[in-house]
Design a protein around this motif. Structure first.
Motif, PDB file in Angstrom:
ATOM      1  N   GLU A  22      34.978 -67.304  48.039  1.00 39.82           N
ATOM      2  CA  GLU A  22      35.989 -66.541  48.945  1.00 39.82           C
ATOM      3  C   GLU A  22      36.843 -67.608  49.622  1.00 39.82           C
ATOM      4  O   GLU A  22      37.927 -67.552  49.831  1.00 39.82           O
ATOM      5  N   ARG A  27      37.964 -63.561  44.857  1.00 39.68           N
ATOM      6  CA  ARG A  27      37.071 -62.428  45.415  1.00 39.68           C
ATOM      7  C   ARG A  27      35.630 -62.705  44.544  1.00 39.68           C
ATOM      8  O   ARG A  27      36.015 -62.941  43.406  1.00 39.68           O
ATOM      9  N   HIS A  29      32.185 -60.909  43.393  1.00 39.54           N
ATOM     10  CA  HIS A  29      31.536 -59.763  43.196  1.00 39.54           C
ATOM     11  C   HIS A  29      30.165 -59.925  42.579  1.00 39.54           C
ATOM     12  O   HIS A  29      29.721 -60.050  41.629  1.00 39.54           O
TER      13      HIS A  29
END
Ligand code: PEP
Ligand code: MN
Length: 351
Positions: A22, A27, A29
């Protein structure tokens, strides 16, 4: 890009990798699997330099994912995704087939309760019913809206069934999210990207129907839209595609089931009601769907289909639903699957 953690990596190590990802502007996951956790990296800023991540503790390897879909892919998670519903024995993707039954549209409390009772007794764990209907004609029945959602909330209480209903736009999505257990996104909206993203920001499972002319890759990319926003509980649904064939409403493409299962860990169910559009073809195609390895069935059931406000011609009678269940119950064990018996207890906690 995919960071594969070591089998015994700690939660802190996973968290540290996510924070690093980040901090680089992407992003992260984290997707736990049976053997190990993998962390998918998404973002549209080009490729990530794997160097700094590879050196972090708990990291096994950093690999590039060549396919356009990342989170949907078996590369990130080898084992099948099972979606469970707390407080019930309903699931998608487990050993038990997920059986969804109910009318195309909720028309009245009497109609909905009568059908729900039969569906629960036959062994389904999910009740479907349209509150917002995407109709070809603006003059056709458009659904009862929130009133239908309230009727379905009552069905969950009375019969212990989990509720699946369609959201057709941003407004109905907010309401469906309040009442339903599973949000359906219909064939016509499979590439409504803003709706997919909004559903991805919710925390309810999403049942995504294949678009009428969608390729396998387009179907998986639609699921990727939802997952890319952080909602990993996606169920795919084959419901037939448009072809030249005119003996059925659509052509049910059962070959997509093993094709999806090869590429993706997500559960896939089959809807032979919309897939054929003909009542007399729903049972045979349900048998075939289970035989091909589908994780479940979505079936339109109506107690008075001749007077149904939508999709009467493809809705089966409750007695036919009993027959369907009895037949697929016999086929399922060959595939190492099972079909549950009647819902045992009607008292379930509010979702
Ligand atoms: C439905 O499930 O009633 C429906 C409208 O389905 P589809 O989006 O597959 O046409
Ligand atoms: Mn329908």
């Amino acid at each position: 890009m995919l960071v594969v953690m070591k089998a015994h990596a700690s939660e802190e190590q996973v968290r540290a990798v996510c924070e690093k990802v980040e901090s680089l502007g992407y992003r992260a996951h984290p997707i736990p699997g049976a053997q190990r956790t993998a962390i998918g990296i998404t973002g549209n800023r080009g490729t990530v330099d794997p160097g700094s991540l590879e050196e972090m503790s708990g990291v096994q390897e950093v690999i590039a994912v060549s396919k356009p879909y990342k989170l949907v892919s078996r590369d990130i998670k080898e084992d099948d995704t099972i979606i469970r519903f707390p407080g019930s024995d309903a699931s998608f993707g487990g050993r038990d087939l997920a059986i969804v039954g109910g009318p195309c549209s909720i028309e009245s409390p009497e109609q909905a309760f009568a059908i729900a009772e039969r569906v629960a007794k036959a062994g389904a764990r999910f009740f479907r019913g349209g509150a917002y209907k995407p109709r070809t004609s603006p003059y056709a029945f458009q659904g009862l809206g929130e009133e239908a959602l309230k009727i379905m909330a009552e069905i969950r209480e009375r019969y212990g069934l989990r509720i699946i209903t369609e959201a057709i736009d941003h407004e109905s999505l907010e309401l469906v999210d309040q009442y339903a257990d599973v949000i359906q996104i219909g064939a016509r909206n499979m590439q409504n990207f803003s709706l997919l993203k909004k559903a991805g920001r919710l925390r309810k499972p999403v049942l995504l129907k294949r678009g009428m002319s969608a390729t396998l890759e387009e179907f998986l990319m639609a699921a990727e839209y939802i997952m890319s926003e952080g909602n990993y509980d996606v169920i795919l649904c084959e419901r037939g595609v448009r072809t030249f064939a005119d003996h059925t409403r659509n052509t049910l493409d059962l070959s997509i089931v093993p094709a999806v299962q090869r590429l993706s860990h997500l559960p896939i169910v089959v809807d032979p009601s919309h897939g054929t559009g003909k009542r007399n073809k729903v049972i045979p195609l349900s048998r075939a769907a289970v035989a091909v390895g589908a994780d479940g069935l979505l079936i339109e059931v109506h107690n008075d289909p001749d007077h149904a406000l939508s999709d009467g011609a493809q809705s089966i009678y409750p007695d036919q639903f009993d027959q369907l269940m009895s037949e697929v119950r016999q086929i399922a064990p060959i595939l190492h699957r099972s079909v549950q018996g009647p819902v045992a207890h009607y008292a379930v906690a509010k979702a």
